[in-house]
Motif scaffolding. Structure first.
Motif, short mmCIF file in Angstrom:
data_model
loop_
_atom_site.label_atom_id
_atom_site.label_comp_id
_atom_site.label_asym_id
_atom_site.label_seq_id
_atom_site.Cartn_x
_atom_site.Cartn_y
_atom_site.Cartn_z
N MET A 236 0.97 -1.71 -0.18
CA MET A 236 0.09 -0.04 0.29
C MET A 236 0.59 1.62 0.37
O MET A 236 0.88 2.24 -1.11
CB MET A 236 -0.57 -0.26 1.03
N VAL A 237 1.55 1.23 1.02
CA VAL A 237 2.95 2.65 0.68
C VAL A 237 3.56 2.93 -0.26
O VAL A 237 3.72 3.97 -0.35
CB VAL A 237 3.70 2.31 1.81
N ALA A 238 4.13 1.61 -0.39
CA ALA A 238 4.91 1.25 -2.40
C ALA A 238 3.78 2.58 -3.44
O ALA A 238 4.24 3.13 -4.36
CB ALA A 238 5.25 0.42 -2.65
N ASP A 239 2.39 1.59 -3.41
CA ASP A 239 1.55 1.94 -4.38
C ASP A 239 2.14 3.01 -4.13
O ASP A 239 1.28 4.59 -4.97
CB ASP A 239 0.61 1.42 -4.62
N PHE A 240 1.02 3.75 -2.71
CA PHE A 240 0.80 5.12 -2.31
C PHE A 240 1.43 5.94 -3.23
O PHE A 240 1.47 7.14 -4.17
CB PHE A 240 0.54 5.49 -0.91
N SER A 242 4.32 5.46 -5.21
CA SER A 242 4.36 5.13 -7.06
C SER A 242 2.92 6.15 -7.48
O SER A 242 3.59 6.63 -8.61
CB SER A 242 3.45 3.43 -7.17
N ILE A 243 1.79 6.22 -6.84
CA ILE A 243 0.86 6.63 -7.96
C ILE A 243 1.70 8.80 -6.72
O ILE A 243 1.33 9.55 -8.42
CB ILE A 243 -0.46 7.28 -6.82
N LEU A 244 1.92 9.25 -6.50
CA LEU A 244 2.44 10.23 -5.66
C LEU A 244 3.50 10.74 -7.09
O LEU A 244 4.08 12.02 -7.41
CB LEU A 244 3.24 10.11 -4.61
N ASN A 378 12.94 2.13 -2.85
CA ASN A 378 12.42 3.01 -4.23
C ASN A 378 12.01 3.94 -4.23
O ASN A 378 12.29 5.32 -4.05
CB ASN A 378 13.05 1.86 -5.04
N ASN A 379 10.50 3.48 -3.70
CA ASN A 379 9.94 4.81 -3.88
C ASN A 379 9.44 6.02 -2.84
O ASN A 379 9.59 7.14 -3.47
CB ASN A 379 7.66 4.53 -3.95
N VAL A 380 9.96 6.07 -1.16
CA VAL A 380 10.18 6.64 -1.08
C VAL A 380 11.54 7.63 -1.21
O VAL A 380 11.58 9.04 -1.09
CB VAL A 380 10.84 6.42 0.60
N PHE A 381 12.49 6.93 -1.18
CA PHE A 381 14.01 8.08 -2.22
C PHE A 381 12.87 9.23 -3.46
O PHE A 381 13.51 9.99 -3.64
CB PHE A 381 14.60 6.73 -2.62
N PHE A 382 12.49 8.17 -3.69
CA PHE A 382 12.13 9.30 -5.90
C PHE A 382 11.20 9.96 -4.98
O PHE A 382 11.46 11.39 -5.00
CB PHE A 382 11.37 8.12 -6.39
N VAL A 383 10.46 10.07 -4.09
CA VAL A 383 9.16 11.18 -3.26
C VAL A 383 10.18 12.40 -2.56
O VAL A 383 9.95 13.17 -2.69
CB VAL A 383 8.40 10.84 -2.84
#
Length: 504
Positions: A236-240, A242-244, A378-383
């Motif tokens: 869920m957090v990763a998808d959150f 990903s959309i972010l 990965n997603n936390v890093f991008f955002v």
């Protein structure tokens, strides 16, 4: 259905499923038309409010279905040949949890929407959030039930509803509601009704392939709840995130910039994110394949698949980016002439999206190989990188600052994801011959720039018909010549198999 053991057969199977999803994603022309109508008819300010509101709402919906679109696929793929009650319990657990979270969402929106809108200085956002939040349980129900069909590799039903029926319903209802009531909230009422229609259709589809009676009889056991919560949270957090990632720049722009700039960058993202349909098409069909390969501990075939898919993705993404460089102002003018000055931001942001598109197909492999938290990193890093860069750059550089922030995050995250592909999954699909794809794109850029200059000097480029013909010539020639000169024999065979019927 068994996963083929031969690498080429596995690649063909992934390509077939990816093609179905890709057609559906590219078929989201109704989404494009929806944005164009909203932008041209309702105006730039309202479209800017819509961009902010829909980002907030979309993120809330992801929390509500709690990773169910991946969890349900995993439940069904693992247990369809065994005790089917196990996946029915899992599906029902996802539905119940999503309904509980949707109720919390409605209560939270009515308590806090006005404060949020006041904080970002955009009061209409509160009203819009209150309209859409009531449709959350219907959106979640559609997500859960259609994910079950994807678990048995029936991909076209998800495509039909999510990328066909719902976007078309959005567009039709937007026009009808605006013509009847002349309200600036027409797009939000349209989405609320659409999600209800989608849920009704998903119940009918689920009933055709599964048993509603068996679903309602199988109450989730402790094991199912534990799996949903333990695996669902990182997904869920990763998808959150990903959309972010797709819309992250809208957040600082909503706080720091006027609605017109928000609307312009929304158009930039709409065009750039077309490239993301490629990994989005690959993701759903690749997930059950990775599960089966994990069981066999066979990553040789996975490396073969990635080699083909990365090269094909590079070919398509480079062609799209060159198209943006050549025809970006024409594409942006579709939304309105006021958006054309955002072309420079489009060129910068789109290059970052190209890099991230090439590396993002590592996500399903990490998740289904038992590394969901690495994907989350990965997603936390991008955002985090994107937001920090945006808040530093937007006050001074506006749209260009947002574009540079997006590019910075894309470059660094692509590097991190590639390293994980090599070090964690021990898959090494990259090769020097990919450079030929880049050179092919560069040749097309130079040739069409020269052709453009020649038409301008001859006074022939001002007409819209000439621009459209040049655009069509580029697309057709890039694809046809690339098929002959860039793709390898094996890749041609894979993509031929996509459109051919399987032999009986």
């Amino acid at each position: 259905m068994e996963i083929p053991t031969h690498p080429l057969a596995s690649t063909i199977q992934v390509a077939r499923g990816a093609f179905i999803n890709l057609v559906g994603n590219l078929g989201k022309v109704s989404h494009f038309a929806f944005d164009v109508v909203a932008s041209r008819v309702l105006g730039e300010h309202v479209f800017g409010y819509f961009s902010t509101t829909w980002l907030v709402m979309h993120l809330c919906l992801i929390v509500c279905y709690f990773g169910a679109h991946r969890l349900v696929i995993d439940f069904v793929a693992r247990h369809r040949d065994g005790d089917q009650s196990l996946y029915y319990r899992g599906i029902l657990g996802c539905i119940l949890l999503s309904f509980f979270l949707s109720t919390l969402l409605v209560v939270t929106v009515y308590l806090l929407a006005d404060d949020l809108a006041a904080f970002i200085g955009k009061p209409p956002v509160a009203e819009y959030l209150k309209i859409v939040c009531w449709s959350a349980p219907f959106y979640c129900l559609t997500t859960v039930l259609l994910s079950a069909t994807r678990g048995v590799k029936i991909m076209h039903l998800w495509v039909l509803v999510r990328f066909g029926v719902e976007p078309f319903s959005d567009l039709v209802l937007l026009i009808v509601i605006y013509l009847l009531f002349a309200t600036s909230a027409a797009q939000f009422y349209a989405k609320a009704v659409t999600f209800t229609l989608g849920a009704s259709l998903s119940v009918y589809i689920f009933h055709r392939y599964f048993s509603l009676r068996a679903l309602l009889r199988q109450w989730p056991a402790l094991g199912q709840w534990k799996r949903i919560l333990v695996l669902g949270f990182p997904i869920m957090v990763a998808d959150f995130l990903s959309i972010l990632i797709l819309r992250v720049d809208i957040i600082p722009l909503s706080v720091l910039a006027a609605p017109v700039q928000v609307a312009t960058f929304q158009v930039v993202l709409n065009i750039s994110n077309v490239m993301r349909t490629i990994p989005q098409a690959i993701d759903p069909i690749l997930m059950p394949v990775v599960v089966e390969m994990q069981r066999r501990n066979d990553y040789t075939a996975l490396e073969h698949i990635y080699s083909t898919l990365i090269r094909a993705t590079l070919f398509l993404a480079v062609g799209f980016y060159v198209m943006v460089l050549l025809f970006g102002p024409l594409l942006m003018s579709i939304y309105g002439d006021a958006y054309v000055p955002g072309f420079t931001a489009l060129a910068i942001a789109c290059f970052g999206v190209l890099l991230h598109t090439l590396s993002s197909s590592v996500e399903p492999a990490l998740i289904m190989s038992g590394y969901p938290y690495l994907n989350l990193i990965n997603n936390v890093f991008f955002v985090a990188v994107n937001l920090v860069a945006d808040f530093f750059l937007i006050p001074a550089y506006g749209l260009i600052g947002a574009a540079i922030g997006s590019l910075t995050a894309s470059v660094l995250t692509a590097t991190l994801q590639t390293a994980m592909l090599y070090r964690v999954l021990h898959v090494r699909p990259l090769a020097w011959h990919y450079v030929w794809v880049l050179l092919y794109g560069l040749v097309f850029l130079i040739l069409f720039k020269l052709l453009h200059s020649g038409l301008v000097e001859a006074g022939l480029y001002d007409g819209l018909v000439v621009r459209i013909l040049l655009f069509g010539t580029y697309v057709v020639s890039y694809l046809v010549l690339g098929w002959k000169w860039v793709l390898h024999d094996e890749e041609r065979e894979v993509f031929r198999s996509i459109i051919q019927r399987k032999p009986s």
